[in-house]
Design an enzyme around this catalytic site. Structure first.
Site, PDB file in Angstrom:
ATOM      1  N   GLU A   1     -10.550  -5.435  -5.348  1.00 33.58           N
ATOM      2  CA  GLU A   1      -9.156  -4.981  -5.361  1.00 33.58           C
ATOM      3  C   GLU A   1      -8.571  -4.963  -3.951  1.00 33.58           C
ATOM      4  O   GLU A   1      -9.229  -4.538  -3.001  1.00 33.58           O
ATOM      5  CB  GLU A   1      -9.135  -3.575  -5.959  1.00 33.58           C
ATOM      6  CG  GLU A   1      -7.803  -2.898  -6.040  1.00 33.58           C
ATOM      7  CD  GLU A   1      -7.945  -1.522  -6.673  1.00 33.58           C
ATOM      8  OE1 GLU A   1      -7.089  -0.674  -6.398  1.00 33.58           O
ATOM      9  OE2 GLU A   1      -8.917  -1.277  -7.430  1.00 33.58           O
TER      10      GLU A   1
ATOM     11  N   GLU B   1       0.812  -0.260  -2.180  1.00 33.46           N
ATOM     12  CA  GLU B   1       1.337   0.755  -3.091  1.00 33.46           C
ATOM     13  C   GLU B   1       2.363   1.625  -2.372  1.00 33.46           C
ATOM     14  O   GLU B   1       2.229   1.920  -1.187  1.00 33.46           O
ATOM     15  CB  GLU B   1       0.217   1.627  -3.640  1.00 33.46           C
ATOM     16  CG  GLU B   1      -0.746   0.866  -4.528  1.00 33.46           C
ATOM     17  CD  GLU B   1      -1.933   1.701  -4.942  1.00 33.46           C
ATOM     18  OE1 GLU B   1      -2.105   1.900  -6.155  1.00 33.46           O
ATOM     19  OE2 GLU B   1      -2.675   2.156  -4.054  1.00 33.46           O
TER      20      GLU B   1
END
Length: 371
Positions: free
Chosen positions: A104, A108
């Site tokens: 990942e 964000e």
């Protein structure tokens, strides 16, 4: 518990592509997608909307938002997106790379801080929040488009904002001597974009606090628009195009030839990616149950939690074990095809990951849309 990689459906290889994000013509709900990336660009759940030539990811009151994922996987490369984020306490916008073994790489934004974007990375879902780092945004991320970019090579990750390098992480800095491995994202991953309620009242307190508080479902944005929203403009993917592995994309699909699921076990192959129905698996891709929904789904390409099952995702610390006897499970938008049952010794099952990683929360929340 270990999983048989054979039961997982091969993933479509990377293709250079510019997604204009001005139409939903090549979008399909995850429950209807059977692996044909030539016809479908994005799969998702929630309520995406086209407005003024852009895609809005929406989050109406009491919903769990919207998540979209590309149908092809990127094995290193460069991806950039023009984004205007959502705003408000508890409201989280995400633009990330996410693989089936939980590798990942994240951008964000929490809606109470419109001057900062948070970055992070994970290797096979192992929670290490020391990997995070913040980058300042030149101007309010809700009112203004900015270009966010991830450059990912076998040797380093670079996060950029408006063409300016904000952070770099080198593979050489990630050696885990105990596990005798590089804790560095290194396997094929899809581009995912999402809007999700980090401040949902039922979330863990740590997640709510990180997201800026409990969501206000009576905010001015909800009263005016009927939903929170994040705006996505053009998204551009450029594949790494290595001549030799790792990072090739010369054939049709990626699969793993070893349970360790590291980049030296990825095969660039001619295996098919299309299944007959959601009941099919990598072991038998021609199973046809006569429908596009089945309670025993366990290997949908980019699949999601079956109806009535507890969705996987590390926010809850619960893994979806449907189909485990066949060796592959699905949770959110990935197949759980990694294997090792230990935490620090290598890959972990999604059930072993119990932090407040925002992407893990997205995966878990996305599955709720099926319930």
């Amino acid at each position: 518990m270990s999983y048989s990689l054979d039961s997982c459906v091969p993933a479509p290889v990377c293709k250079d592509k510019t997604y204009k994000m001005d139409s939903l013509d090549r979008y399909k709900n995850i429950n209807e997608y059977l692996g044909d990336s030539e016809k479908v660009d994005w799969v998702g759940q929630g309520e995406p909307v086209i407005y003024d030539g852009h895609t809005l990811l929406t989050m109406p009151p009491k919903s769990v938002g919207t998540v979209l994922a590309t149908t092809t996987y990127m094995w290193y490369g460069n991806v950039k997106a023009r984004v205007k984020t959502a705003r408000g306490k508890g409201v989280v916008t995400a633009f990330i790379l996410f693989g089936d073994v939980k590798d990942e790489i994240d951008f964000e934004w929490v809606g109470v801080d419109l001057e900062t974007v948070q970055t992070n990375y994970y290797f096979q879902g192992i929670p290490n929040y020391d990997n995070s780092g913040n980058i300042s945004v030149p101007s309010n991320s809700y009112d203004n488009f900015h270009e966010y970019e991830i450059r990912w090579t076998p040797e380093e990750i670079t996060w950029l904002v408006d063409g300016k390098v904000g952070r770099t992480k080198k593979k050489s800095e990630t050696w885990n001597a105990t596990a005798n491995q590089w804790n560095f994202p290194q396997t094929p991953s899809r581009v995912q974009i999402s809007l999700w309620p980090g401040g949902l009242e039922s979330n863990a307190k740590g997640t709510i606090d990180w997201a800026g508080g409990v969501i206000d479902w009576n905010s001015d944005d909800i009263k005016t628009n009927g939903y929170y929203f994040a705006t996505f403009g053009e998204i551009k993917v450029e594949c790494y195009n290595a001549q030799n592995a790792p990072g090739t994309n010369k054939r049709k699909s990626y699969y793993y030839n070893d349970i360790s699921a590291t980049n030296n076990t990825v095969v660039d192959s001619d295996k098919a990616t299309i299944i007959k129905s959601l009941a099919a698996t990598g072991l038998d891709m021609n199973i046809d149950d006569g429908s596009h929904a089945n309670d025993n789904v366990n290997s949908v390409p980019g699949g999601s939690a079956p109806p009535g099952q507890v969705p996987g995702g590390s926010n809850s610390g619960q893994g979806n074990t449907a189909g485990a006897s066949k060796g592959c499970t699905t949770d959110g938008f990935t197949q759980s095809c990694n294997s090792k049952a230990g935490g620090n010794s290598g890959g972990v099952r999604v059930a072993d990951r119990t932090g407040a990683s925002a992407l893990a929360v997205i995966v878990g929340i996305a599955g709720l849309l099926l319930l």
